[in-house]
Write a protein that holds these residues in place. Structure first.
Motif, PDB file in Angstrom:
ATOM      1  N   ASP A 153       0.799  -1.221   0.037  1.00  0.00           N
ATOM      2  CA  ASP A 153       0.035   0.095  -0.040  1.00  0.00           C
ATOM      3  C   ASP A 153       0.946   1.143  -0.048  1.00  0.00           C
ATOM      4  N   LEU A 154       1.004   1.836  -1.270  1.00  0.00           N
ATOM      5  CA  LEU A 154       1.948   3.326  -1.299  1.00  0.00           C
ATOM      6  C   LEU A 154       1.541   4.286  -0.266  1.00  0.00           C
ATOM      7  N   GLY A 155       0.308   4.437  -0.389  1.00  0.00           N
ATOM      8  CA  GLY A 155      -0.425   5.526   0.430  1.00  0.00           C
ATOM      9  C   GLY A 155       0.194   6.724  -0.004  1.00  0.00           C
ATOM     10  N   ASP A 156       0.412   7.568   0.949  1.00  0.00           N
ATOM     11  CA  ASP A 156       1.035   9.032   0.803  1.00  0.00           C
ATOM     12  C   ASP A 156       2.431   9.014   0.272  1.00  0.00           C
ATOM     13  N   VAL A 157       2.714   9.149  -0.991  1.00  0.00           N
ATOM     14  CA  VAL A 157       3.914   8.931  -1.427  1.00  0.00           C
ATOM     15  C   VAL A 157       4.804  10.190  -1.691  1.00  0.00           C
ATOM     16  N   LEU A 158       5.983  10.334  -1.518  1.00  0.00           N
ATOM     17  CA  LEU A 158       6.773  11.383  -1.612  1.00  0.00           C
ATOM     18  C   LEU A 158       7.997  10.928  -2.642  1.00  0.00           C
ATOM     19  N   PRO A 209      10.611  14.037 -16.039  1.00  0.00           N
ATOM     20  CA  PRO A 209       9.273  14.152 -16.698  1.00  0.00           C
ATOM     21  C   PRO A 209       8.035  13.414 -16.072  1.00  0.00           C
ATOM     22  N   GLY A 210       8.240  12.510 -15.130  1.00  0.00           N
ATOM     23  CA  GLY A 210       7.037  12.223 -14.534  1.00  0.00           C
ATOM     24  C   GLY A 210       6.522  10.708 -15.124  1.00  0.00           C
ATOM     25  N   ARG A 211       7.238   9.947 -15.754  1.00  0.00           N
ATOM     26  CA  ARG A 211       6.596   8.552 -16.128  1.00  0.00           C
ATOM     27  C   ARG A 211       6.536   7.510 -14.754  1.00  0.00           C
ATOM     28  N   LEU A 253       2.960   5.577 -10.101  1.00  0.00           N
ATOM     29  CA  LEU A 253       2.349   5.750  -8.724  1.00  0.00           C
ATOM     30  C   LEU A 253       0.991   6.065  -8.552  1.00  0.00           C
ATOM     31  N   LEU A 254       0.494   7.228  -9.429  1.00  0.00           N
ATOM     32  CA  LEU A 254      -0.876   7.345  -9.486  1.00  0.00           C
ATOM     33  C   LEU A 254      -1.785   6.359  -9.996  1.00  0.00           C
ATOM     34  N   GLU A 255      -1.523   6.000 -10.837  1.00  0.00           N
ATOM     35  CA  GLU A 255      -2.294   4.494 -11.311  1.00  0.00           C
ATOM     36  C   GLU A 255      -2.480   3.307 -10.124  1.00  0.00           C
ATOM     37  N   VAL A 312       0.361  11.476  -4.491  1.00  0.00           N
ATOM     38  CA  VAL A 312       1.855  11.713  -4.870  1.00  0.00           C
ATOM     39  C   VAL A 312       2.108  13.344  -4.280  1.00  0.00           C
ATOM     40  N   THR A 313       3.210  13.435  -3.713  1.00  0.00           N
ATOM     41  CA  THR A 313       3.998  14.692  -3.648  1.00  0.00           C
ATOM     42  C   THR A 313       5.226  14.450  -4.530  1.00  0.00           C
ATOM     43  N   ALA A 314       5.501  15.211  -5.346  1.00  0.00           N
ATOM     44  CA  ALA A 314       6.898  14.905  -6.179  1.00  0.00           C
ATOM     45  C   ALA A 314       7.652  16.384  -6.132  1.00  0.00           C
ATOM     46  N   VAL A 315       8.980  16.135  -5.607  1.00  0.00           N
ATOM     47  CA  VAL A 315      10.007  17.072  -5.437  1.00  0.00           C
ATOM     48  C   VAL A 315      10.768  17.125  -6.733  1.00  0.00           C
ATOM     49  N   GLU A 316      10.684  18.190  -7.476  1.00  0.00           N
ATOM     50  CA  GLU A 316      11.676  18.009  -8.743  1.00  0.00           C
ATOM     51  C   GLU A 316      12.621  19.300  -8.745  1.00  0.00           C
ATOM     52  N   ILE A 317      13.705  19.124  -8.913  1.00  0.00           N
ATOM     53  CA  ILE A 317      14.883  20.178  -8.588  1.00  0.00           C
ATOM     54  C   ILE A 317      14.800  21.154 -10.042  1.00  0.00           C
ATOM     55  N   ASP A 318      14.440  20.712 -11.098  1.00  0.00           N
ATOM     56  CA  ASP A 318      14.332  21.358 -12.266  1.00  0.00           C
ATOM     57  C   ASP A 318      12.939  22.273 -12.741  1.00  0.00           C
ATOM     58  N   ALA A 319      13.033  23.602 -12.642  1.00  0.00           N
ATOM     59  CA  ALA A 319      11.851  24.344 -12.865  1.00  0.00           C
ATOM     60  C   ALA A 319      11.095  24.013 -13.757  1.00  0.00           C
ATOM     61  N   ASP A 320      11.683  23.847 -15.170  1.00  0.00           N
ATOM     62  CA  ASP A 320      10.906  23.469 -16.290  1.00  0.00           C
ATOM     63  C   ASP A 320      10.134  21.942 -15.909  1.00  0.00           C
ATOM     64  N   LEU A 321      10.813  21.382 -15.722  1.00  0.00           N
ATOM     65  CA  LEU A 321      10.344  19.841 -15.489  1.00  0.00           C
ATOM     66  C   LEU A 321       9.288  19.995 -14.439  1.00  0.00           C
ATOM     67  N   ALA A 322       9.526  20.751 -13.388  1.00  0.00           N
ATOM     68  CA  ALA A 322       8.262  20.760 -12.295  1.00  0.00           C
ATOM     69  C   ALA A 322       7.110  21.281 -12.713  1.00  0.00           C
TER      70      ALA A 322
END
Length: 191
Positions: A32-37, A43-45, A50-52, A57-67
């Motif tokens: 049970d993944l639950g509340d994932v960091l 690019p989010g593949r 994870l969403l499926e 999902v809370t995703a932390v991305e360092i690249d501003a364009d990708l975020a």
């Protein structure tokens, strides 16, 4: 990240590879993944998977364009632009943290270790850390030309995760160029 690497990570071919090679292992490691960091989704593949699987999902991305692009493409995920080591994340919130093929993009082993310590702080007691990463090789060094490439030695990873406060650490080869790892936080918090 260099452009050819980024293009591949956004491709349908990479999405298919994740679906056939990462997804079964992920289902086996965390029921049970639950509340994932998610750290470093690019690019989010992996975020798609994870969403499926029903994760929040809370995703932390360092690249501003990708975020920005990820925020637009997946409004159901919370996307934070920043460095996960210093991002404002609540303590003991998440039930799972993921690091899929991103640790080698960090600037140093010390920064990787700070990330492990930070993940230990934001995960709940008994939570899971799961990830994959690259093994140092000439092929992968070439793929990361003009890019940050600081590979994690899978032989030293258990000691590094133990030092950060994780337990039940498992590191296994995935193929000749990659390894997988999992760990959990202690069920009781230290005082």
């Amino acid at each position: 990240m260099n452009q050819s690497h980024l293009t591949y990570l956004a491709s349908p071919a990479w999405a298919d590879t994740l679906r056939t090679r990462l997804l079964p292992w992920l289902r086996d490691r965390v029921t049970d993944l639950g509340d994932v960091l998610e750290i470093g989704p690019g690019p989010g593949r992996t975020t798609d998977l994870l969403l499926e699987l029903g994760a929040t999902v809370t995703a932390v991305e360092i690249d501003a364009d990708l975020a920005r692009d990820l925020r637009r493409r997946l409004p159901e995920a919370t996307v934070i632009h920043g460095d996960a080591v210093t991002a404002d994340l609540p303590a003991h919130r998440f039930t799972t943290a993921t690091c899929f093929a991103m640790l080698h993009h960090m600037p140093s082993p010390q920064h990787q270790d700070r990330l492990f310590t930070r993940l230990r702080q934001v995960l709940r007691p008994g939570a899971s850390l799961v990830g994959t990463d690259a093994i140092d090789s000439p092929v992968l060094r070439q793929a990361h030309h003009d890019d940050t490439f600081v590979p994690v030695d899978p032989d030293t990873l258990p000691a590094r995760l133990t030092a950060a406060g994780f337990e039940h650490i498992v590191v296994t080869p995935h193929d000749e160029h990659h390894f997988r790892f999992s760990a959990t936080t202690p069920v009781t918090t230290r005082r």
